[in-house]
Design a protein around this motif. Structure first.
Motif, PDB file in Angstrom:
ATOM      1  N   LEU A  36       0.847  -1.201   0.000  1.00  0.00           N
ATOM      2  CA  LEU A  36       0.000   0.000   0.000  1.00  0.00           C
ATOM      3  C   LEU A  36       0.878   1.244   0.000  1.00  0.00           C
ATOM      4  CD1 LEU A  36      -2.929  -0.839   2.462  1.00  0.00           C
ATOM      5  CD2 LEU A  36      -2.676  -1.386   0.044  1.00  0.00           C
ATOM      6  N   GLY A  37       2.036   1.142   0.665  1.00  0.00           N
ATOM      7  CA  GLY A  37       3.006   2.230   0.640  1.00  0.00           C
ATOM      8  C   GLY A  37       3.536   2.473  -0.759  1.00  0.00           C
ATOM      9  N   PHE A  38       3.681   1.398  -1.552  1.00  0.00           N
ATOM     10  CA  PHE A  38       4.125   1.551  -2.934  1.00  0.00           C
ATOM     11  C   PHE A  38       3.130   2.408  -3.725  1.00  0.00           C
ATOM     12  CE2 PHE A  38       6.084  -2.992  -2.662  1.00  0.00           C
ATOM     13  CZ  PHE A  38       7.163  -2.501  -1.958  1.00  0.00           C
ATOM     14  N   ILE A  39       1.847   2.109  -3.553  1.00  0.00           N
ATOM     15  CA  ILE A  39       0.802   2.840  -4.282  1.00  0.00           C
ATOM     16  C   ILE A  39       0.752   4.291  -3.806  1.00  0.00           C
ATOM     17  CG2 ILE A  39      -1.662   2.925  -4.836  1.00  0.00           C
ATOM     18  CD1 ILE A  39      -1.718  -0.131  -4.179  1.00  0.00           C
ATOM     19  N   ALA A  40       0.781   4.481  -2.481  1.00  0.00           N
ATOM     20  CA  ALA A  40       0.737   5.836  -1.920  1.00  0.00           C
ATOM     21  C   ALA A  40       1.948   6.650  -2.351  1.00  0.00           C
ATOM     22  CB  ALA A  40       0.655   5.768  -0.397  1.00  0.00           C
ATOM     23  N   ALA A  41       3.123   6.014  -2.380  1.00  0.00           N
ATOM     24  CA  ALA A  41       4.354   6.718  -2.750  1.00  0.00           C
ATOM     25  C   ALA A  41       4.320   7.181  -4.198  1.00  0.00           C
ATOM     26  CB  ALA A  41       5.558   5.814  -2.514  1.00  0.00           C
ATOM     27  N   ALA A  42       3.651   6.425  -5.057  1.00  0.00           N
ATOM     28  CA  ALA A  42       3.534   6.805  -6.460  1.00  0.00           C
ATOM     29  C   ALA A  42       2.731   8.093  -6.611  1.00  0.00           C
ATOM     30  CB  ALA A  42       2.870   5.678  -7.255  1.00  0.00           C
ATOM     31  N   ILE A  43       1.692   8.234  -5.816  1.00  0.00           N
ATOM     32  CA  ILE A  43       0.833   9.414  -5.911  1.00  0.00           C
ATOM     33  C   ILE A  43       1.429  10.605  -5.147  1.00  0.00           C
ATOM     34  CG2 ILE A  43      -1.510  10.302  -5.519  1.00  0.00           C
ATOM     35  CD1 ILE A  43      -1.188   7.968  -7.595  1.00  0.00           C
ATOM     36  N   GLY A 287       6.790  -7.498  -1.153  1.00  0.00           N
ATOM     37  CA  GLY A 287       7.841  -6.712  -1.795  1.00  0.00           C
ATOM     38  C   GLY A 287       8.908  -6.265  -0.814  1.00  0.00           C
ATOM     39  N   THR A 288       9.386  -7.201  -0.012  1.00  0.00           N
ATOM     40  CA  THR A 288      10.283  -6.895   1.097  1.00  0.00           C
ATOM     41  C   THR A 288      11.531  -6.116   0.683  1.00  0.00           C
ATOM     42  OG1 THR A 288       9.530  -8.938   2.144  1.00  0.00           O
ATOM     43  CG2 THR A 288      11.489  -7.912   3.069  1.00  0.00           C
ATOM     44  N   ASP A 289      12.094  -6.462  -0.471  1.00  0.00           N
ATOM     45  CA  ASP A 289      13.359  -5.840  -0.873  1.00  0.00           C
ATOM     46  C   ASP A 289      13.183  -4.621  -1.779  1.00  0.00           C
ATOM     47  OD1 ASP A 289      12.406  -7.215  -3.035  1.00  0.00           O
ATOM     48  OD2 ASP A 289      14.323  -8.117  -3.608  1.00  0.00           O
ATOM     49  N   ILE A 290      11.958  -4.156  -1.924  1.00  0.00           N
ATOM     50  CA  ILE A 290      11.679  -3.002  -2.787  1.00  0.00           C
ATOM     51  C   ILE A 290      11.495  -1.751  -1.935  1.00  0.00           C
ATOM     52  CG2 ILE A 290      10.065  -2.010  -4.472  1.00  0.00           C
ATOM     53  CD1 ILE A 290       9.392  -4.867  -5.338  1.00  0.00           C
ATOM     54  N   THR A 291      12.151  -0.669  -2.341  1.00  0.00           N
ATOM     55  CA  THR A 291      12.034   0.608  -1.625  1.00  0.00           C
ATOM     56  C   THR A 291      10.858   1.405  -2.186  1.00  0.00           C
ATOM     57  OG1 THR A 291      14.421   0.663  -1.292  1.00  0.00           O
ATOM     58  CG2 THR A 291      13.236   2.745  -1.022  1.00  0.00           C
ATOM     59  N   PRO A 292       9.944   1.883  -1.329  1.00  0.00           N
ATOM     60  CA  PRO A 292       8.807   2.671  -1.829  1.00  0.00           C
ATOM     61  C   PRO A 292       9.267   3.888  -2.628  1.00  0.00           C
ATOM     62  CG  PRO A 292       8.457   2.039   0.452  1.00  0.00           C
ATOM     63  CD  PRO A 292       9.872   1.656   0.122  1.00  0.00           C
ATOM     64  N   GLY A 293       8.639   4.089  -3.756  1.00  0.00           N
ATOM     65  CA  GLY A 293       8.978   5.209  -4.624  1.00  0.00           C
ATOM     66  C   GLY A 293       7.984   5.320  -5.754  1.00  0.00           C
ATOM     67  N   ARG A 294       8.303   6.151  -6.732  1.00  0.00           N
ATOM     68  CA  ARG A 294       7.357   6.471  -7.801  1.00  0.00           C
ATOM     69  C   ARG A 294       6.877   5.240  -8.573  1.00  0.00           C
ATOM     70  NH1 ARG A 294       8.282  10.255 -13.132  1.00  0.00           N
ATOM     71  NH2 ARG A 294       6.190  11.168 -13.200  1.00  0.00           N
TER      72      ARG A 294
END
Length: 315
Positions: A36-43, A287-294
């Motif tokens: 959910l952080g991935f989606i929020a970070a994109a916006i 997505g443990t090894d993925i850093t939240p971002g665009r």
């Protein structure tokens, strides 16, 4: 003069440090779990920071809030979560927040028609007695619907639209950037959708077992054909009869792959697969090894697709 300047500089330095502490404590968006952080970070990219509540390695199924978590929730401008059937540790804390700070994705009008029922019955239909009753009770851990909503590209898109709307209310001065971020997210998601469909096309029809039923939305969206799952609630180890049933299907070559998870790699998976031709792989539902971002959500979906393809193809 020097003596007067030094205390002044010390005071200003202290004030600056205090200000930095205050600013870092103010989390604009807090997402319950990493996807959910991935989606929020994109916006929110370039507009406001996003923090993830659940630490890496922790399970959304049995997490307990710490006092520092409560403070982060209270200081957030927006809290993004799925709902009480997934994050059982959150309802009480979220209920104390103003309504405009609360974005419960499972309650969105655009999301409700997309919900699928939990796949808890197929794992238990052949079991009998106390063991079955105990496991069946745990099968309803998430309630009526499967709540791993971040696995659905379409629900992710609807979630992004909702986060965009909320942030627009909070930060109308950032409309241009928020609009651009949403457009970018939707375009990248559409491209990834096409690429993933092409990547997974050759493995459609190949049977496999996953550790728990986190992947239903992804599997339905891309037409994959799971043979089943070991457990509905990853905190509950599958019973002996369930393991025997899975073992029988593996021996009969009804599945080519068994998937564990980084968060849960129980010995039962290796034990059940031992002596068969079945391959073992790993799916990471968080997505443990993925850093939240665009572009982290698109990266998450692509990584998941590659994890499926690698094991199912035998690469």
């Amino acid at each position: 003069m020097l003596h007067k300047t030094k205390p002044l500089l010390t005071l200003l330095s202290a004030l600056g440090f205090a200000a930095s502490l205050t600013s870092t404590a103010q989390a604009a968006v807090v997402a319950s779990v990493k996807p959910l952080g991935f989606i929020a970070a994109a916006i929110a990219d370039g507009v406001t920071p996003v923090e993830i509540l659940l630490p890496d390695g922790a399970s959304e199924h049995d997490y307990a809030l710490r006092p520092s978590d409560i403070k982060r929730l209270q200081s957030a401008d927006l809290v993004v979560w799925i709902g009480p059937e997934m994050e059982a540790f959150l309802p009480k804390a979220v209920a104390a927040l103003p309504a405009q700070k609360n974005l419960e994705l499972a309650e969105l009008t655009a999301v409700k028609p997309l919900l699928v029922r939990g796949a808890d019955d197929d794992a238990h239909e052949h079991e009998e007695g106390a063991e079955a009753a105990d496991e069946h009770a745990h099968a309803h851990h998430h309630g009526e619907y499967n709540m791993h909503l971040w696995m659905s590209p379409e629900i992710a898109r609807q979630s992004a639209v909702a986060i965009h709307a909320k942030l627009l209310e909070l930060m109308p001065q950032s409309r241009d950037k928020l609009d651009a971020n949403l457009q970018h997210f939707e375009a990248e998601l559409a491209t990834a959708d096409t690429q993933i469909a092409a990547q997974l096309e050759p493995v459609k029809g190949k049977g496999y077992f996953v550790f728990h039923d986190a992947y239903t939305y992804f599997e339905k969206h891309f037409g994959l054909t799971p043979a089943g799952h070991f457990t509905v609630n990853p905190e509950i180890q599958p019973g002996a009869q369930r393991l025997h049933q899975i073992r029988t299907e593996l021996v009969e070559q009804k599945a080519v792959c068994v998937f564990a998870e980084p968060q849960f790699r129980p010995a039962v998976i290796d034990a059940v697969a031992r002596g068969t031709k079945v391959r073992t792989g790993t799916l990471d539902p968080l997505g443990t090894d993925i850093t939240p971002g665009r572009d982290s959500y698109v990266k998450f979906l692509s990584q998941l697709s590659s994890q499926y393809a690698s094991c199912l193809k035998g690469a």
